[in-house]
Design a protein around this motif. Structure first.
Motif, PDB file in Angstrom:
ATOM      1  N   MET A  19      51.282 -41.810  78.510  1.00 27.19           N
ATOM      2  CA  MET A  19      51.302 -41.883  77.045  1.00 27.19           C
ATOM      3  C   MET A  19      52.698 -41.518  76.516  1.00 27.19           C
ATOM      4  O   MET A  19      53.276 -40.518  76.899  1.00 27.19           O
ATOM      5  CB  MET A  19      50.249 -40.916  76.471  1.00 27.19           C
ATOM      6  CG  MET A  19      50.197 -40.907  74.953  1.00 27.19           C
ATOM      7  SD  MET A  19      48.940 -39.749  74.346  1.00 27.19           S
ATOM      8  CE  MET A  19      49.231 -39.889  72.596  1.00 27.19           C
ATOM      9  N   ASN A  20      53.222 -42.357  75.632  1.00 25.28           N
ATOM     10  CA  ASN A  20      54.546 -42.121  75.070  1.00 25.28           C
ATOM     11  C   ASN A  20      54.471 -41.051  73.991  1.00 25.28           C
ATOM     12  O   ASN A  20      53.763 -41.191  72.994  1.00 25.28           O
ATOM     13  CB  ASN A  20      55.104 -43.426  74.486  1.00 25.28           C
ATOM     14  CG  ASN A  20      56.484 -43.236  73.895  1.00 25.28           C
ATOM     15  OD1 ASN A  20      57.209 -42.321  74.273  1.00 25.28           O
ATOM     16  ND2 ASN A  20      56.851 -44.098  72.960  1.00 25.28           N
ATOM     17  N   ASN A  21      55.217 -39.964  74.176  1.00 28.39           N
ATOM     18  CA  ASN A  21      55.200 -38.867  73.213  1.00 28.39           C
ATOM     19  C   ASN A  21      56.479 -38.826  72.376  1.00 28.39           C
ATOM     20  O   ASN A  21      56.711 -37.873  71.644  1.00 28.39           O
ATOM     21  CB  ASN A  21      55.014 -37.527  73.953  1.00 28.39           C
ATOM     22  CG  ASN A  21      54.465 -36.453  73.033  1.00 28.39           C
ATOM     23  OD1 ASN A  21      53.606 -36.716  72.194  1.00 28.39           O
ATOM     24  ND2 ASN A  21      54.965 -35.235  73.172  1.00 28.39           N
ATOM     25  N   LYS A  22      57.297 -39.881  72.488  1.00 31.68           N
ATOM     26  CA  LYS A  22      58.553 -39.923  71.744  1.00 31.68           C
ATOM     27  C   LYS A  22      58.309 -40.264  70.279  1.00 31.68           C
ATOM     28  O   LYS A  22      57.447 -41.072  69.948  1.00 31.68           O
ATOM     29  CB  LYS A  22      59.501 -40.959  72.351  1.00 31.68           C
ATOM     30  CG  LYS A  22      60.015 -40.601  73.740  1.00 31.68           C
ATOM     31  CD  LYS A  22      60.886 -41.712  74.292  1.00 31.68           C
ATOM     32  CE  LYS A  22      61.365 -41.387  75.709  1.00 31.68           C
ATOM     33  NZ  LYS A  22      62.132 -42.500  76.298  1.00 31.68           N
ATOM     34  N   GLU A  26      60.794 -35.631  70.906  1.00 28.80           N
ATOM     35  CA  GLU A  26      59.359 -35.782  71.099  1.00 28.80           C
ATOM     36  C   GLU A  26      58.592 -35.274  69.879  1.00 28.80           C
ATOM     37  O   GLU A  26      59.121 -34.503  69.075  1.00 28.80           O
ATOM     38  CB  GLU A  26      58.897 -35.023  72.346  1.00 28.80           C
ATOM     39  CG  GLU A  26      59.424 -35.620  73.645  1.00 28.80           C
ATOM     40  CD  GLU A  26      58.833 -34.934  74.863  1.00 28.80           C
ATOM     41  OE1 GLU A  26      58.504 -33.731  74.761  1.00 28.80           O
ATOM     42  OE2 GLU A  26      58.694 -35.596  75.905  1.00 28.80           O
ATOM     43  N   LYS A  27      57.357 -35.702  69.758  1.00 24.80           N
ATOM     44  CA  LYS A  27      56.509 -35.286  68.642  1.00 24.80           C
ATOM     45  C   LYS A  27      56.297 -33.773  68.667  1.00 24.80           C
ATOM     46  O   LYS A  27      56.036 -33.194  69.717  1.00 24.80           O
ATOM     47  CB  LYS A  27      55.161 -36.013  68.711  1.00 24.80           C
ATOM     48  CG  LYS A  27      55.283 -37.527  68.546  1.00 24.80           C
ATOM     49  CD  LYS A  27      53.964 -38.212  68.805  1.00 24.80           C
ATOM     50  CE  LYS A  27      54.117 -39.743  68.721  1.00 24.80           C
ATOM     51  NZ  LYS A  27      52.883 -40.446  69.083  1.00 24.80           N
ATOM     52  N   GLN A  28      56.454 -33.169  67.482  1.00 24.54           N
ATOM     53  CA  GLN A  28      56.230 -31.734  67.264  1.00 24.54           C
ATOM     54  C   GLN A  28      57.168 -30.837  68.086  1.00 24.54           C
ATOM     55  O   GLN A  28      56.857 -29.684  68.350  1.00 24.54           O
ATOM     56  CB  GLN A  28      54.767 -31.370  67.532  1.00 24.54           C
ATOM     57  CG  GLN A  28      53.790 -32.100  66.614  1.00 24.54           C
ATOM     58  CD  GLN A  28      52.346 -31.707  66.843  1.00 24.54           C
ATOM     59  OE1 GLN A  28      52.039 -30.543  67.044  1.00 24.54           O
ATOM     60  NE2 GLN A  28      51.452 -32.684  66.819  1.00 24.54           N
ATOM     61  N   LYS A  29      58.315 -31.392  68.503  1.00 26.87           N
ATOM     62  CA  LYS A  29      59.311 -30.625  69.243  1.00 26.87           C
ATOM     63  C   LYS A  29      60.568 -30.456  68.387  1.00 26.87           C
ATOM     64  O   LYS A  29      60.789 -31.205  67.420  1.00 26.87           O
ATOM     65  CB  LYS A  29      59.666 -31.309  70.559  1.00 26.87           C
ATOM     66  CG  LYS A  29      58.521 -31.388  71.562  1.00 26.87           C
ATOM     67  CD  LYS A  29      58.170 -30.018  72.109  1.00 26.87           C
ATOM     68  CE  LYS A  29      57.116 -30.118  73.206  1.00 26.87           C
ATOM     69  NZ  LYS A  29      56.767 -28.781  73.755  1.00 26.87           N
ATOM     70  N   GLU A  84      51.721 -46.075  67.431  1.00 28.80           N
ATOM     71  CA  GLU A  84      51.617 -46.545  68.815  1.00 28.80           C
ATOM     72  C   GLU A  84      52.030 -48.011  68.977  1.00 28.80           C
ATOM     73  O   GLU A  84      52.463 -48.423  70.050  1.00 28.80           O
ATOM     74  CB  GLU A  84      50.181 -46.356  69.324  1.00 28.80           C
ATOM     75  CG  GLU A  84      49.790 -44.890  69.482  1.00 28.80           C
ATOM     76  CD  GLU A  84      48.394 -44.725  70.035  1.00 28.80           C
ATOM     77  OE1 GLU A  84      47.754 -45.758  70.341  1.00 28.80           O
ATOM     78  OE2 GLU A  84      47.925 -43.585  70.166  1.00 28.80           O
ATOM     79  N   SER A 124      58.310 -32.967  63.868  1.00 31.28           N
ATOM     80  CA  SER A 124      59.437 -32.715  64.771  1.00 31.28           C
ATOM     81  C   SER A 124      60.626 -32.287  63.917  1.00 31.28           C
ATOM     82  O   SER A 124      60.694 -32.613  62.730  1.00 31.28           O
ATOM     83  CB  SER A 124      59.790 -33.975  65.557  1.00 31.28           C
ATOM     84  OG  SER A 124      58.686 -34.421  66.317  1.00 31.28           O
TER      85      SER A 124
END
Length: 336
Positions: free
Chosen positions: A1-4, A33-36, A76, A216
């Protein structure tokens, strides 16, 4: 799964001037990345702010993206290359503020002095949500001011920027950037020109808001203490290039590039000597970039005949940690 959420590929932003070409951002690669939280650090003139501005195409004239991609993973199925969009077009204008929020470096100049802070936040809200009435937008603006820790927001919403302290103006800027619940918040020097106590409050506020809004953050700063407190991943820039990148633990516990090491040595601490360590020399003029490694004239580990003639390659020291330096060529060959 892509989390970018965002991916920058070979981004080049140049300024064509009468004196020559300024390569403010010169072929950089990174992703968020998401939420980073990703932190970009470096001295003034490293290209940090232009990198942030390039993402949503708000570079000052005559700055222009001449190559590369800025891929925004909207969902997505939809990926938008922000670098290919018209800077004044409808698509990028819808993304600015709504999908990607931006905290500008100096709120005193970024905010209008002749409009109340409330009118500015309300305008930002209604631009991206025309269905809201002015009354509803005002109510949301008051809630935003409350969320960023401004006391008596019902009264402060009617104030002008010159009536607020530096810390309050910074909080207003954060409230405006969060007005449409962005997926990515770009914070350009959010703790500059405020005292240490306020810096700690702003950092805590950003971390709390990140958790609340599940967003993010890309934070731009010259303050390594802020990076250590907030970032998951760190990018070290020098003269438009990324010289080292890795996790916050990689960069602070096991730095590789001489520039990164020099930056860390210059941080004051309880055991500091009488005089702080400094990096010799200065960041070169934009029109006098060295032929070889950009940092070579200031580097105590320079390899004569090599560093001053050739551009160093990007070497992966270990998974996720990259460095642009000839000192690690041998280690790279051994790993292969």
């Amino acid at each position: 799964m892509n989390n970018k959420l965002l991916e920058v590929k070979n981004l080049k932003t140049y300024f064509e001037t009468d004196q020559g070409t300024v390569k403010a951002v010169d072929g950089i690669n990174f992703f968020i990345e998401k939420q980073k939280t990703v932190g970009i650090v470096g001295e003034s003139g490293s290209g940090k702010t232009v990198t942030a501005q390039s993402i949503i195409q708000i570079m000052p004239w005559p700055g222009k993206i001449i190559d590369g991609e800025v891929l925004f993973y909207k969902n997505e199925k939809e990926i938008i290359d922000l670098a290919k969009l018209d800077p004044k077009g409808k698509i990028i204008r819808e993304i600015r503020g709504k999908e990607i929020g931006y905290i500008f470096q100096e709120p005193m100049t970024a905010l209008s002095p002749i409009h109340t802070v409330g009118s500015q936040i309300i305008e930002a809200i209604r631009i991206h949500n025309s269905m809201l009435t002015k009354k509803e937008a005002r109510k949301k603006a008051i809630t935003l001011l409350k969320n960023v820790g401004i006391p008596s927001p019902e009264k402060k919403i009617n104030d002008y920027t010159f009536q607020l302290s530096g810390g309050m103006r910074q909080r207003v800027m954060i409230a405006m950037a969060l007005s449409c619940n962005p997926k990515l918040l770009i914070a350009d020097e959010p703790t500059t020109a405020i005292d240490v106590t306020l810096q700690a409050q702003i950092i805590k506020l950003l971390k709390d808001l990140q958790k609340k809004y599940e967003m993010s953050i890309l934070i731009i700063t010259h303050d390594l203490a802020v990076i250590a407190e907030m970032a998951d991943e760190v990018i070290v820039m020098y003269l438009g290039k990324i010289v080292e990148s890795g996790t916050v633990f990689d960069i602070f516990d096991n730095p590789k590039h001489p520039y990164t090491k020099a930056l860390l040595k210059s941080i004051p601490n309880k055991t500091s000597k009488k005089y702080l360590d400094t990096i010799k020399g200065m960041v070169p003029d934009a029109f006098s970039i060295p032929n070889g490694c950009e940092f070579e004239p200031r580097c105590e580990f320079s390899i004569k005949g090599k560093c001053n003639k050739y551009k160093p390659p990007i070497i992966e020291i270990k998974k996720g940690q990259f460095v642009r330096c000839f000192l690690y060529e041998k280690a790279c060959e051994e790993n292969e």
